[in-house]
Design an enzyme around this catalytic site. Structure first.
Site, PDB file in Angstrom:
ATOM      1  N   GLU A 238     -11.727  -2.834   3.288  1.00  0.00           N
ATOM      2  CA  GLU A 238     -12.212  -3.107   4.653  1.00  0.00           C
ATOM      3  C   GLU A 238     -13.665  -2.664   4.801  1.00  0.00           C
ATOM      4  OE1 GLU A 238      -9.562  -1.275   7.432  1.00  0.00           O
ATOM      5  OE2 GLU A 238      -8.201  -2.995   7.477  1.00  0.00           O
TER       6      GLU A 238
ATOM      7  N   GLU B 234       0.860  -1.179   0.000  1.00  0.00           N
ATOM      8  CA  GLU B 234       0.000   0.000   0.000  1.00  0.00           C
ATOM      9  C   GLU B 234       0.892   1.223   0.000  1.00  0.00           C
ATOM     10  OE1 GLU B 234      -3.832   2.125   2.093  1.00  0.00           O
ATOM     11  OE2 GLU B 234      -2.969   0.381   3.084  1.00  0.00           O
TER      12      GLU B 234
END
Length: 671
Positions: A379, A46
């Protein structure tokens, strides 16, 4: 009285002797268990902590196309200059016009600060490039230099090259600079010199010539090498929360990250403002490290690609009300997002005469990347009546993506998520819904403390074997009050991974997170690999991951103590263990983690093997639990190789050893 005293002492002696006896374990080498997937241990990337621009992506110039909202952020401009917006690249229209100041001793130019400085190494060469023109015709000269603004020397410049510009048309110009010294905090200076005709400059770039695989738009060699050395089986990218964005405008859009690098538009990185206490207002995404480069790295590393795409929900932590207009995409307006997903598969796997397959081919890769996995959403979660009452906001979107993807690409393995938590109402809500939607895997995330890792050794032993497989997509042990890469928490990660390995029939992927962090620009820790502009070091967590990934074997072997899994249970004195067989090398590989503060003697019977053997050992051990590696001491805590003689035993080879306190030891025994 004396007899009673003697009897008591004798009983105490027997008790102490019993407590010091070996922990008897058994490894059944006769029966191969579940296959260990090639994807079992991987890496997750990320763009957090300056992981891409200023990190793995080797570009050294910040704001190279003048597209930051403050157009000259990262630059100092001198003399007569103007920022204009009618440049040659439609998605990066801004450039700088440099004009003669009217006096030979009054310089016009630009100076770039880089990412925490322009850092160069002695005798290394660097490739400078610029798109430029003389809008009024004729020719001009750019003087390009490495400079040290803090020097006491007579000349701030310590390497210089001249670049000659000519004509009214935009063209790309390149030149090389060789540094005569190492400098950590230099700058890149450009003067309008020589023939000082008005000159337009755009996409000013600087790369080391020695990038990973020597690529022009390449990766920083030492950081890419560290990833290669992990031998990952899967590579998840590009995030993480940046997939969602703080809002829909700042989500990661893969189509913006492919094609000519000069025309990839800037994206706001949500990590520059997420934490007020770690605030970096100059943190943007150039998209120079884009989906083509991610796929290319997967090919380099020999691992499977696992891209993650937006499901139309921006970050739910920051936007908890899914009914708020403009924050999330309505379910009946998802067509463009679903088409992006379909087009991504075409970009990766499509023929060269398809729309997006041609884009890939034009970038230099006509062969397909053979994409097999795709994750929808990061998420995200649904809501129940007690927590907002908004209903299945994620799964109703996931259902539409799955239907479209399975209809066109039935071979693709689709990955859902159980949200940001390892347990609780949201996890309990999502886990059965993943089974209902028949995803192939679901992505679990858990950043937890020491107690959690030590008490969840049996987490996967009771999972439903008939449901989707598990991807432990983000996890790390975050110490209570000690949230850094110290040895103790890395050891507990190793202990937890014995449970992942033991349950390879249900857990098919696991990736530690985050991956990278710049020592001057981090927002989140702990992290696997730390770096500055010249150096890097691998954390203890990195070595734990590497020990597993390079010794994952091909099949699980049953390993028990008193017929129970060895998972830090009562009576096991903090021991965790697992075992695999590698059909390629013919080796039994045993992993034992001692999380107690005392050495633990072990007696491991290798059922199905006879005779003496010599085991190769790898041990990660250290006395200071709070200690960590650093730039100045990168090998303070590293795995050490050794050997151990195994006894013939009575009918089975016997491994006898004392596992040091707080240590991770791996044994490799030829069968």
């Amino acid at each position: 009285m004396k007899l009673r005293t003697f009897a008591g002492a004798f009983a105490l002696m027997i008790s102490l002797t019993m407590s010091a006896q070996s922990h008897v374990m058994e490894v059944n080498t006769k029966k191969l268990g579940a296959p260990v997937q090639s994807t079992m241990y991987g890496i997750f990337f990320e763009d957090i902590n300056y992981a891409a621009d200023g990190g793995l992506y080797a570009e050294m110039v910040k704001n190279r196309s003048f597209e930051f909202p403050q157009r000259l952020m990262g630059w100092r401009a001198y003399g007569k200059f103007e920022v204009r917006n009618d440049g040659p690249f439609d998605r990066n229209p801004h450039y700088v016009r440099l004009a003669y100041s009217g006096h030979n001793d009054k310089f016009t130019g630009l100076e770039n600060e880089g990412f925490f400085g322009i850092a160069v190494k002695k005798d290394a060469t660097y490739r400078f490039s610029v798109w430029a023109r003389c809008p009024e015709g004729g020719k001009s000269t750019l003087e390009v230099s490495f400079v040290d603004n803090d020097t006491m020397e007579e000349d701030q410049r310590f390497a210089t090259v001249k670049v000659n510009i000519s004509g009214k048309d935009w063209k790309k110009y390149t030149a090389e600079l060789k540094s005569p010294r190492t400098e950590a905090k230099g700058a890149l200076r450009i003067f309008l010199a020589g023939d000082k005709n008005t000159t337009d400059v755009e996409h000013i770039s600087l790369f080391p010539t020695d990038t990973w695989k020597g690529r022009e738009n390449g990766m920083r060699k030492d950081l890419a090498q560290a990833l290669y050395d992990m031998k990952p089986g899967v590579f998840r990218f590009p995030g993480g929360c940046i997939v969602e964005g703080t809002d829909l405008d700042t989500r990661y859009q893969w189509k913006n990250s492919v094609g000519p690098v000069e025309n990839r538009p800037l994206n706001e990185n949500r990590w520059h403002y997420t934490f007020g206490h770690r605030f970096f207002p100059d943190y943007y995404q150039s998209y120079g490290l884009g989906f083509f480069e991610f796929f290319q790295l997967c090919e380099d590393f020999g691992c499977e690609a696992l891209p993650v795409i937006s499901c139309g929900l921006s970050c739910q932590f920051q936007n908890p009300d899914p009914t708020k207009p403009g924050v999330h995409v309505a379910v009946d307006e998802l067509d463009n997002y679903i088409q992006d997903a379909l087009d991504l598969v075409e970009f990766a796997n499509g023929p060269v005469d398809s729309k997006w397959g041609k884009v890939r081919a034009d970038m230099g890769h006509p062969e397909p990347f053979n994409l097999k996995f795709l994750a929808v959403g990061n998420e995200q979660w649904d809501y129940d009546e007690q927590h907002g009452g908004y209903g299945p906001v994620f799964t109703e979107r996931l259902k539409k993506f799955n239907a479209a993807l399975r209809a066109k690409y039935p071979y693709l393995k689709l990955i859902g998520t159980t949200g940001p938590n390892s347990e609780g109402w949201d996890f309990d809500l999502l886990q059965p819904r993943m089974k209902e939607l028949k995803v192939d895997l679901y992505d679990e995330h858990y950043y937890r403390n020491e107690e959690w890792f030590l008490s969840h050794g049996l987490r996967y032993d009771s999972y439903d074997r008939k449901g989707p497989k598990v991807f432990a997509g983000e996890y790390a042990c975050h110490g209570k009050g000690k949230k850094w890469n110290h040895f103790e928490t890395s050891l507990y990660e190793a202990a937890h991974m014995t449970g992942i390995e033991r349950n390879a029939d249900i857990v098919h992927m696991a990736t530690y997170a985050p991956l990278f962090a710049h020592v001057e620009g981090w927002q989140w820790r702990p992290d696997a690999i730390w770096f500055d502009n010249l150096r890097m070091f691998k954390s203890c967590s990195y070595y734990v991951q590497q020990m597993y990934a390079t010794n994952k074997g091909t099949n699980v072997l049953q390993m028990t103590m008193n017929k129970q899994p060895i998972a830090g249970q009562e009576g096991q004195d903090g021991l965790f263990a697992s075992s695999v067989f590698d059909q390629n090398t013919g080796e039994v590989i045993i992993k034992v983690v001692n999380t107690s503060k005392q050495p633990q003697p072990v007696s491991i019977q290798l059922t199905g093997m006879k005779g003496e053997r010599t085991a190769q050992t790898i041990t990660l051990s250290h006395n200071g639990l709070d200690d960590e590696n650093s730039l100045d001491n990168p090998e303070r805590i590293t795995p050490k190789n050794g050997t151990l003689k195994l006894d013939a035993g009575k009918g089975a080879t016997l491994l006898l050893d004392d596992i040091p306190a707080m240590s991770f030891r791996l044994y490799k025994v030829k069968k």
